[in-house]
Design a protein around this motif. Structure first.
Motif, PDB file in Angstrom:
ATOM      1  N   VAL A  20       1.214  -1.257   0.056  1.00 28.95           N
ATOM      2  CA  VAL A  20       0.352  -0.223  -0.091  1.00 28.95           C
ATOM      3  C   VAL A  20       1.015   1.011  -0.116  1.00 28.95           C
ATOM      4  CG1 VAL A  20      -0.019  -0.076   2.812  1.00 28.95           C
ATOM      5  CG2 VAL A  20      -2.116   1.093   1.032  1.00 28.95           C
ATOM      6  N   GLU A  21       0.652   2.089  -0.874  1.00 33.72           N
ATOM      7  CA  GLU A  21       1.481   3.729  -0.590  1.00 33.72           C
ATOM      8  C   GLU A  21       1.319   3.708   0.908  1.00 33.72           C
ATOM      9  OE1 GLU A  21       2.610   4.869  -3.015  1.00 33.72           O
ATOM     10  OE2 GLU A  21       2.669   3.309  -4.412  1.00 33.72           O
ATOM     11  N   ALA A  22       2.539   4.757   1.220  1.00 35.91           N
ATOM     12  CA  ALA A  22       2.221   4.586   2.405  1.00 35.91           C
ATOM     13  C   ALA A  22       1.571   5.976   2.514  1.00 35.91           C
ATOM     14  CB  ALA A  22       3.720   5.823   3.103  1.00 35.91           C
ATOM     15  N   SER A  23       1.292   6.917   1.782  1.00 36.06           N
ATOM     16  CA  SER A  23      -0.034   8.500   2.483  1.00 36.06           C
ATOM     17  C   SER A  23      -1.802   7.337   1.949  1.00 36.06           C
ATOM     18  CB  SER A  23      -0.095   8.667   0.956  1.00 36.06           C
ATOM     19  OG  SER A  23      -0.181   8.128  -0.682  1.00 36.06           O
ATOM     20  N   ASP A  24      -1.334   5.984   1.921  1.00 31.60           N
ATOM     21  CA  ASP A  24      -3.297   5.585   1.882  1.00 31.60           C
ATOM     22  C   ASP A  24      -3.223   4.781   3.140  1.00 31.60           C
ATOM     23  OD1 ASP A  24      -4.005   6.188  -0.455  1.00 31.60           O
ATOM     24  OD2 ASP A  24      -3.301   4.892  -1.254  1.00 31.60           O
ATOM     25  N   ILE A  25      -2.112   4.874   4.298  1.00 30.39           N
ATOM     26  CA  ILE A  25      -1.983   4.669   5.836  1.00 30.39           C
ATOM     27  C   ILE A  25      -3.586   4.879   6.416  1.00 30.39           C
ATOM     28  CG2 ILE A  25      -0.580   3.855   7.399  1.00 30.39           C
ATOM     29  CD1 ILE A  25       0.114   1.709   5.589  1.00 30.39           C
ATOM     30  N   THR A  26      -3.483   6.433   6.042  1.00 27.73           N
ATOM     31  CA  THR A  26      -4.804   6.901   6.712  1.00 27.73           C
ATOM     32  C   THR A  26      -5.679   5.648   6.832  1.00 27.73           C
ATOM     33  OG1 THR A  26      -2.592   8.890   7.939  1.00 27.73           O
ATOM     34  CG2 THR A  26      -5.343   9.223   8.285  1.00 27.73           C
ATOM     35  N   ARG A  27      -5.194   6.057   5.026  1.00 30.82           N
ATOM     36  CA  ARG A  27      -7.290   6.228   4.862  1.00 30.82           C
ATOM     37  C   ARG A  27      -7.903   4.291   5.276  1.00 30.82           C
ATOM     38  NH1 ARG A  27      -6.749   7.061  -1.200  1.00 30.82           N
ATOM     39  NH2 ARG A  27      -9.101   6.417  -0.909  1.00 30.82           N
ATOM     40  N   LEU A  28      -6.827   3.733   5.087  1.00 30.28           N
ATOM     41  CA  LEU A  28      -7.002   2.957   5.857  1.00 30.28           C
ATOM     42  C   LEU A  28      -7.484   2.292   7.448  1.00 30.28           C
ATOM     43  CD1 LEU A  28      -4.460  -0.207   3.297  1.00 30.28           C
ATOM     44  CD2 LEU A  28      -7.436  -0.305   3.891  1.00 30.28           C
ATOM     45  N   ARG A  29      -6.623   2.943   7.854  1.00 29.58           N
ATOM     46  CA  ARG A  29      -6.733   3.157   9.531  1.00 29.58           C
ATOM     47  C   ARG A  29      -8.349   3.946   9.740  1.00 29.58           C
ATOM     48  NH1 ARG A  29      -2.377   3.858  13.864  1.00 29.58           N
ATOM     49  NH2 ARG A  29      -4.871   4.402  14.926  1.00 29.58           N
ATOM     50  N   GLU A  30      -8.714   4.679   8.871  1.00 30.22           N
ATOM     51  CA  GLU A  30      -9.829   4.740   8.588  1.00 30.22           C
ATOM     52  C   GLU A  30     -11.333   4.935   7.947  1.00 30.22           C
ATOM     53  OE1 GLU A  30      -9.916   9.480   7.860  1.00 30.22           O
ATOM     54  OE2 GLU A  30      -8.179   9.882   9.907  1.00 30.22           O
ATOM     55  N   HIS A  31     -10.657   3.698   7.367  1.00 27.10           N
ATOM     56  CA  HIS A  31     -11.607   2.851   6.555  1.00 27.10           C
ATOM     57  C   HIS A  31     -12.513   2.530   7.951  1.00 27.10           C
ATOM     58  CE1 HIS A  31     -13.767   0.209   3.563  1.00 27.10           C
ATOM     59  NE2 HIS A  31     -13.309   0.731   2.962  1.00 27.10           N
ATOM     60  N   PRO A  32     -14.271   2.320   6.859  1.00 30.11           N
ATOM     61  CA  PRO A  32     -15.685   1.228   7.891  1.00 30.11           C
ATOM     62  C   PRO A  32     -15.029   0.130   8.285  1.00 30.11           C
ATOM     63  CG  PRO A  32     -16.169   3.128   6.184  1.00 30.11           C
ATOM     64  CD  PRO A  32     -14.790   3.139   5.693  1.00 30.11           C
ATOM     65  N   LEU A  33     -14.923  -0.894   7.722  1.00 30.98           N
ATOM     66  CA  LEU A  33     -14.495  -1.871   7.353  1.00 30.98           C
ATOM     67  C   LEU A  33     -13.574  -2.035   8.653  1.00 30.98           C
ATOM     68  CD1 LEU A  33     -14.632  -3.679   4.653  1.00 30.98           C
ATOM     69  CD2 LEU A  33     -16.494  -4.280   5.266  1.00 30.98           C
ATOM     70  N   LEU A  34     -12.650  -1.034   8.953  1.00 30.46           N
ATOM     71  CA  LEU A  34     -11.571  -1.420  10.343  1.00 30.46           C
ATOM     72  C   LEU A  34     -11.490   0.284  11.490  1.00 30.46           C
ATOM     73  CD1 LEU A  34      -8.639  -1.690   7.955  1.00 30.46           C
ATOM     74  CD2 LEU A  34      -9.574  -3.931   8.483  1.00 30.46           C
ATOM     75  N   ALA A  35     -12.519   0.216  11.635  1.00 29.05           N
ATOM     76  CA  ALA A  35     -12.869   1.282  12.521  1.00 29.05           C
ATOM     77  C   ALA A  35     -13.305   0.699  13.742  1.00 29.05           C
ATOM     78  CB  ALA A  35     -14.474   1.682  12.137  1.00 29.05           C
ATOM     79  N   GLY A  36     -12.573   0.995  14.957  1.00 33.18           N
ATOM     80  CA  GLY A  36     -12.435   0.760  15.907  1.00 33.18           C
ATOM     81  C   GLY A  36     -10.949   1.443  16.369  1.00 33.18           C
ATOM     82  N   ASP A  37     -10.892   0.733  17.869  1.00 32.66           N
ATOM     83  CA  ASP A  37      -9.604   0.649  18.570  1.00 32.66           C
ATOM     84  C   ASP A  37      -8.679   0.310  18.032  1.00 32.66           C
ATOM     85  OD1 ASP A  37     -10.927   2.543  20.269  1.00 32.66           O
ATOM     86  OD2 ASP A  37     -11.321   0.542  21.589  1.00 32.66           O
ATOM     87  N   TRP A  38      -7.228   0.743  17.812  1.00 31.73           N
ATOM     88  CA  TRP A  38      -6.004   0.608  16.806  1.00 31.73           C
ATOM     89  C   TRP A  38      -4.943   0.105  18.285  1.00 31.73           C
ATOM     90  CZ3 TRP A  38      -5.109  -1.174  11.803  1.00 31.73           C
ATOM     91  CH2 TRP A  38      -6.090  -0.697  10.929  1.00 31.73           C
ATOM     92  N   THR A  39      -4.640  -0.429  18.264  1.00 28.25           N
ATOM     93  CA  THR A  39      -3.343  -1.087  19.168  1.00 28.25           C
ATOM     94  C   THR A  39      -1.746  -0.048  18.869  1.00 28.25           C
ATOM     95  OG1 THR A  39      -4.022  -2.327  20.491  1.00 28.25           O
ATOM     96  CG2 THR A  39      -1.889  -2.463  20.655  1.00 28.25           C
ATOM     97  N   GLU A  40      -0.899   0.494  18.539  1.00 32.56           N
ATOM     98  CA  GLU A  40       0.342   0.856  17.698  1.00 32.56           C
ATOM     99  C   GLU A  40       1.528   0.326  18.973  1.00 32.56           C
ATOM    100  OE1 GLU A  40       1.451   5.134  16.623  1.00 32.56           O
ATOM    101  OE2 GLU A  40       0.231   4.711  15.892  1.00 32.56           O
ATOM    102  N   THR A  41       2.799  -0.084  17.968  1.00 35.09           N
ATOM    103  CA  THR A  41       3.847  -0.566  18.639  1.00 35.09           C
ATOM    104  C   THR A  41       4.714  -0.135  17.907  1.00 35.09           C
ATOM    105  OG1 THR A  41       3.746  -2.739  17.655  1.00 35.09           O
ATOM    106  CG2 THR A  41       2.610  -2.186  20.352  1.00 35.09           C
ATOM    107  N   GLU A  42       6.167  -0.181  18.406  1.00 36.98           N
ATOM    108  CA  GLU A  42       7.062   0.465  17.468  1.00 36.98           C
ATOM    109  C   GLU A  42       8.194  -1.715  17.749  1.00 36.98           C
ATOM    110  OE1 GLU A  42       7.908   3.309  16.091  1.00 36.98           O
ATOM    111  OE2 GLU A  42       5.787   3.889  16.622  1.00 36.98           O
ATOM    112  N   LEU A  43       8.255  -1.780  16.516  1.00 45.07           N
ATOM    113  CA  LEU A  43       8.980  -2.867  16.182  1.00 45.07           C
ATOM    114  C   LEU A  43      10.403  -2.411  15.671  1.00 45.07           C
ATOM    115  CD1 LEU A  43       5.921  -5.446  15.229  1.00 45.07           C
ATOM    116  CD2 LEU A  43       6.657  -5.092  17.230  1.00 45.07           C
TER     117      LEU A  43
END
Length: 512
Positions: free
Chosen positions: A13-36
């Protein structure tokens, strides 16, 4: 007990589209973010890589996890592979944790391990329950970061991973199609290990030739087809990535090779994969890839035919007019290729192909050739190679006397036999079989080369005829000269092709 496995669908996926995916209705909800932060290891002699395994130590906060993975079969998109994971005390590999994994014997508890490269990733995770078929469970991960080589070379990472944690793999494809309708997604072809490996070897962003297909004699015919088809799609995706970044003659050539190999796989395994969906898939693949052939023909004409003609006729000014005209045509043809590769329809087609290969109707109980499909791959391969060899032998009789259409039939039959010989090579092990395989493929390649030259002449005829419509007069005249000069080579090439055909038929097949 079976090995623990990881099943995931990896999508670029294009880096510029990451936010769009996070906000997509099918993925709506709480996200857990980690640094790996992950470091990949191997012995100085590349023992793990050679055996098909990776060793990674990942740091997530204060936690360190050591992971051993089998690299799988060189597929694309869908990664289904054994995985062994354990928590360890610190950032360095712990040999004691190798126990029970395939690398324990490889490392023998004493081999030196060295870091190869590392990756740093910001991972956003969302877990979906009761989705798709049979209430499947999927872990969605969005990764943004980089792979670092020791000399500070860098490759960006921007990908979506859909990992199946319960249920049917079809749920992964359903979710990917739905997300892909709103955000451009492409099948992932490189794991992070493979990306790092390509980076340190200087192979990222270059045209990619076909790799040997990792078949196992214990496979059945269905598994062999899946391995072959995924390998073809992988080569296609790697070259597609190059073409999306720039015009590249070799990448286009190798992309077309990958598609020809895939179509040959459909033909070779035709009796195994027969179902209601394949005619439509094959027709759509042919339709969408049609512009690739025109661009490639212009590449060949400008790269081979025209330079040869300039050597013969250095004072012919019409050749320069012809070259300028065809360069304009080629630029437009490559833009058409790019338009296809950037289209939603193309991305969806590749996703549909992977879904069908993995879980299409051909794998169900209604397949009329289920016994053949589920039979041993070596048995199927031997019968198919024999059949294809008979076709080449029969069609190539009196080859020097055949008309262009009949010669084209020989060329197609030889091409399918060669791809079959390459696909099935790993099923015939041993030094004797390997030596015979080399001689057989070399003889087959010699025949193909001569038939290919004859085909280039026929293609040049077609291009010359097309030039009569709208091209400058000097270009049309020069194309006519080139056609006449090429035609003068036909007799010699036919004699050489006939001789190569006889030599091929005289060689003992490697599968006997």
């Amino acid at each position: 007990m079976s090995d623990p496995r990881e099943t995931e669908l990896k999508l670029d996926v294009e880096a510029s589209d990451i936010t769009r995916l996070r906000e997509h209705p099918l993925l709506a909800g709480d996200w857990t973010e980690t640094e790996l932060t992950s470091v990949y290891y191997d012995t100085p002699d590349g023992r793990l890589r050679e055996a098909g395994y990776t060793l990674r130590v990942r740091q997530d906060g204060d936690r360190h996890t050591q992971t051993v993975k089998a690299r799988g079969g060189g597929g694309v998109g869908l990664f289904d592979r054994p995985e062994w994971e354990s928590d360890i005390a610190g950032p360095n590999p712990e040999p004691a944790s190798f126990a029970g994994t395939p690398i324990a014997k490889l490392l023998d508890g004493a081999a030196e391990l060295s870091p190869l490269y590392s990756s740093t990733v910001t991972r956003s995770v969302r877990r979906l329950a009761d989705t798709g078929p049979a209430g499947s469970r999927i872990e969605v991960a969005l990764d943004r970061g980089r792979v670092w080589a020791p000399d500070d070379r860098v490759s960006p990472i921007s990908e979506l991973e859909l990992e199946l944690t319960g249920g049917a793999p079809a749920a992964l494809f359903d979710l990917a199609r739905s997300l892909g309708a709103d955000v451009p997604l492409r099948l992932g072809a490189l794991s992070k290990f493979e990306r790092g490996d390509a980076l340190i070897r200087g192979r990222l962003g270059r045209a990619v030739k076909a790799d040997p297909v990792p078949l196992d004699p214990e496979m059945n015919a269905a598994q062999a087809f899946q391995a072959v088809a995924f390998a073809c799609l992988r080569q296609m995706r790697l070259n597609e990535t190059v073409l999306l970044s720039r015009r590249d003659v070799e990448a286009l050539h190798q992309l077309r090779v990958s598609l020809r190999r895939l179509r040959s796989a459909f033909s070779l395994f035709g009796s195994v994969i027969e179902d209601r969906r394949i005619p439509a898939l094959k027709a759509e693949l042919k339709r969408q890839s049609e512009p690739f052939g025109h661009a490639r023909n212009l590449d060949v004409y400008l790269g081979k035919t025209l330079p040869r003609e300039r050597e013969r006729r250095p004072d012919e000014t019409g050749l320069l007019i012809l070259e300028r005209h065809l360069e304009t045509e080629r630029a437009a043809a490559h833009e058409a290729v790019r338009a296809v590769l950037e289209s939603h329809a193309w991305r969806d087609l590749l996703l549909d192909l992977v879904a069908w290969i993995e879980a299409g109707p051909w794998l169900g109980p209604d397949n009329p050739n289920a016994d053949l499909r589920d039979g041993a791959a070596p048995t199927f391969a031997t019968a198919e190679l024999e059949r294809r060899r008979r076709q080449v032998k029969k069609r190539g009789r009196h080859l020097a006397d055949l008309d262009p259409e009949a010669r084209h039939g020989v060329r197609i039959a030889a091409k399918k036999l060669r791809y079959g010989a390459e696909f099935f090579a790993a099923l015939y092990d041993g030094k004797k079989a390997a030596k015979r395989h080399t001689h057989f493929v070399e003889a087959l390649a010699d025949l193909q080369d001569h038939l290919g030259d004859l085909n280039d002449i026929a293609t040049a005829h077609t291009l010359a005829a097309e030039l009569a419509r709208g091209a400058p007069e000097g270009a049309v005249f020069a194309a006519g000269l080139a056609t006449a000069d090429n035609e003068a080579r036909t007799g010699r090439l036919l004699a050489e092709a006939a001789k190569a055909h006889e030599a091929l038929i005289d060689i003992r097949p490697f599968w006997r």
